[in-house]
Design a protein around this motif. Structure first.
Motif, PDB file in Angstrom:
ATOM      1  N   VAL A 235       0.803  -1.227   0.000  1.00  0.00           N
ATOM      2  CA  VAL A 235       0.000   0.000   0.000  1.00  0.00           C
ATOM      3  C   VAL A 235       0.831   1.270   0.000  1.00  0.00           C
ATOM      4  O   VAL A 235       0.273   2.374   0.036  1.00  0.00           O
ATOM      5  CB  VAL A 235      -0.955   0.009   1.216  1.00  0.00           C
ATOM      6  CG1 VAL A 235      -1.930  -1.146   1.150  1.00  0.00           C
ATOM      7  CG2 VAL A 235      -0.171  -0.017   2.524  1.00  0.00           C
ATOM      8  N   ASP A 236       2.148   1.166  -0.048  1.00  0.00           N
ATOM      9  CA  ASP A 236       2.993   2.358   0.041  1.00  0.00           C
ATOM     10  C   ASP A 236       2.673   3.365  -1.067  1.00  0.00           C
ATOM     11  O   ASP A 236       2.577   4.572  -0.818  1.00  0.00           O
ATOM     12  CB  ASP A 236       4.468   1.968  -0.025  1.00  0.00           C
ATOM     13  CG  ASP A 236       4.928   1.232   1.228  1.00  0.00           C
ATOM     14  OD1 ASP A 236       4.220   1.338   2.243  1.00  0.00           O
ATOM     15  OD2 ASP A 236       5.964   0.550   1.179  1.00  0.00           O
ATOM     16  N   SER A 237       2.502   2.875  -2.294  1.00  0.00           N
ATOM     17  CA  SER A 237       2.213   3.784  -3.406  1.00  0.00           C
ATOM     18  C   SER A 237       0.846   4.439  -3.243  1.00  0.00           C
ATOM     19  O   SER A 237       0.655   5.606  -3.605  1.00  0.00           O
ATOM     20  CB  SER A 237       2.273   3.027  -4.733  1.00  0.00           C
ATOM     21  OG  SER A 237       1.354   1.950  -4.752  1.00  0.00           O
ATOM     22  N   PHE A 238      -0.131   3.719  -2.682  1.00  0.00           N
ATOM     23  CA  PHE A 238      -1.454   4.294  -2.449  1.00  0.00           C
ATOM     24  C   PHE A 238      -1.401   5.350  -1.347  1.00  0.00           C
ATOM     25  O   PHE A 238      -2.072   6.383  -1.436  1.00  0.00           O
ATOM     26  CB  PHE A 238      -2.446   3.195  -2.076  1.00  0.00           C
ATOM     27  CG  PHE A 238      -2.779   2.261  -3.196  1.00  0.00           C
ATOM     28  CD1 PHE A 238      -3.786   2.557  -4.092  1.00  0.00           C
ATOM     29  CD2 PHE A 238      -2.072   1.084  -3.374  1.00  0.00           C
ATOM     30  CE1 PHE A 238      -4.102   1.693  -5.133  1.00  0.00           C
ATOM     31  CE2 PHE A 238      -2.370   0.214  -4.410  1.00  0.00           C
ATOM     32  CZ  PHE A 238      -3.392   0.522  -5.285  1.00  0.00           C
ATOM     33  N   LEU A 239      -0.600   5.097  -0.317  1.00  0.00           N
ATOM     34  CA  LEU A 239      -0.467   6.071   0.766  1.00  0.00           C
ATOM     35  C   LEU A 239       0.200   7.344   0.263  1.00  0.00           C
ATOM     36  O   LEU A 239      -0.226   8.455   0.618  1.00  0.00           O
ATOM     37  CB  LEU A 239       0.341   5.467   1.918  1.00  0.00           C
ATOM     38  CG  LEU A 239      -0.206   4.191   2.562  1.00  0.00           C
ATOM     39  CD1 LEU A 239       0.674   3.768   3.729  1.00  0.00           C
ATOM     40  CD2 LEU A 239      -1.639   4.371   3.000  1.00  0.00           C
TER      41      LEU A 239
END
Length: 329
Positions: A235-239
């Protein structure tokens, strides 16, 4: 028919929970169906699938149809440098084991269908997600569909055109801090490598890519941002996308994806982030993640899988399930 399906689909097919069930459909002894719940270990599930498909093949089954809502290793569908294409390997193993038809949903790349030499029905979850937006998001007319990278722009465009909404694309990446350049991670300095085929010849090296600072193409100020993608795992890219959208003035942020792997500590990160809600389908069980993070919502897609199984079993056309689907969907 070998079905790897969520519990909701099992209920619609009158299959008892808790393991493997063998039964006769419509009292026709020539049509036997196998169903098994998804195990937590995907590699174990794949091996069990191959063994049971081969068992059906050696038992002279007329047709063996696999229902795999989330096709595993679907992200490994392109060759990187000299790496392997695992999706191609998995497709070859399934075909060799004896699979005669495959039903899946939202492949990471539609070209994966070409890895198989059997019919593949790649169903879409977008109608269910679009319905969720219209029914569960108040004032969705004030929303904008966001692609967190140019690679997912086509999917975002498809959602935006069907909802008659605008589109925004996030491009680039955050630059490293100045300390990152002097802390040693970039040392020793890169030396120009020479790949010579002859002492007097040199092969020119390709210049590495360098992404620009992160920017948002499109207006999201004072609007609801809906980030769409096919898989949400790391989820890093979404965060990072959510933080960027907040800085640009978006007052509410939704993330919508077909397959919610949500591995590792993704639920905790989502709960602590600027994301207001994460909407995924039940192609993958994620009850534990929902207990850890109330922001995660589920959309049931078992209806379309059940209808696909019914149509194939009765020899009916599958075209109805693919109506209004374009090349970019």
């Amino acid at each position: 028919m070998f079905c790897v399906a969520p519990p909701e689909l099992e209920a619609k097919m009158n299959i008892t929970k808790g393991g493997l069930v063998l039964f006769s459909a419509n009292s026709n002894s020539s049509c036997m169906e196998l169903s098994k719940k998804i195990a937590e270990d995907v590699n174990t599930t794949i091996m069990e699938l191959l063994i049971m498909v081969y068992a059906c093949k050696t038992s002279c089954a007329k047709s063996i149809i696999g229902v795999i809502p989330y096709f595993p290793y679907s992200k490994q569908c392109k060759m990187r440098k000299r790496g392997s294409i695992v999706s191609k390997l998995l497709a070859s193993m399934m075909c060799k084991a004896g699979l005669t038809h495959l039903i899946t949903m939202d492949l990471h790349q539609k070209e994966i269908q070409g890895f198989f030499n059997i019919p593949v029905d790649n169903l879409r979850a977008s109608p269910f997600l679009l319905q969720y937006i219209q029914e569960e998001i108040p004032d969705y007319r004030n929303a904008v569909i966001v692609a967190k990278s140019p690679a997912s722009a086509k999917r975002a465009q498809s959602f935006a055109e069907r909802l008659r909404l605008g589109i925004a694309v996030i491009h680039g990446e955050a630059q490293d801090a100045e300390s990152d350049l002097v802390d040693g991670r970039h040392s020793p300095p890169m030396v120009r490598s020479v790949a010579a085929i002859h002492p007097s010849l040199e092969i020119p090296m390709l210049i590495p890519k360098e992404k620009p600072p992160i920017t948002v193409v499109g207006d999201v100020g004072g609007r609801i941002a809906i980030i769409v993608d096919d898989i949400i795992d790391d989820v890093d890219s979404f965060l990072a996308a959510a933080e960027t959208l907040k800085e640009r003035g978006a007052y509410k942020i939704f993330v919508m994806a077909t397959h919610g792997l949500l591995s590792s500590d993704a639920p905790r990160l989502i709960e602590e982030s600027a994301i207001d809600e994460v909407v995924v389908t039940n192609t993958i069980p994620h009850e534990v993640q929902k207990l850890q993070c109330p922001k995660i919502k589920t959309v049931d897609i078992s209806m379309i899988l059940s209808e696909a199984i019914r149509r194939i079993h009765n020899g009916e056309s599958m075209s109805y399930l693919f109506r209004n689907i374009g090349l970019d969907d």
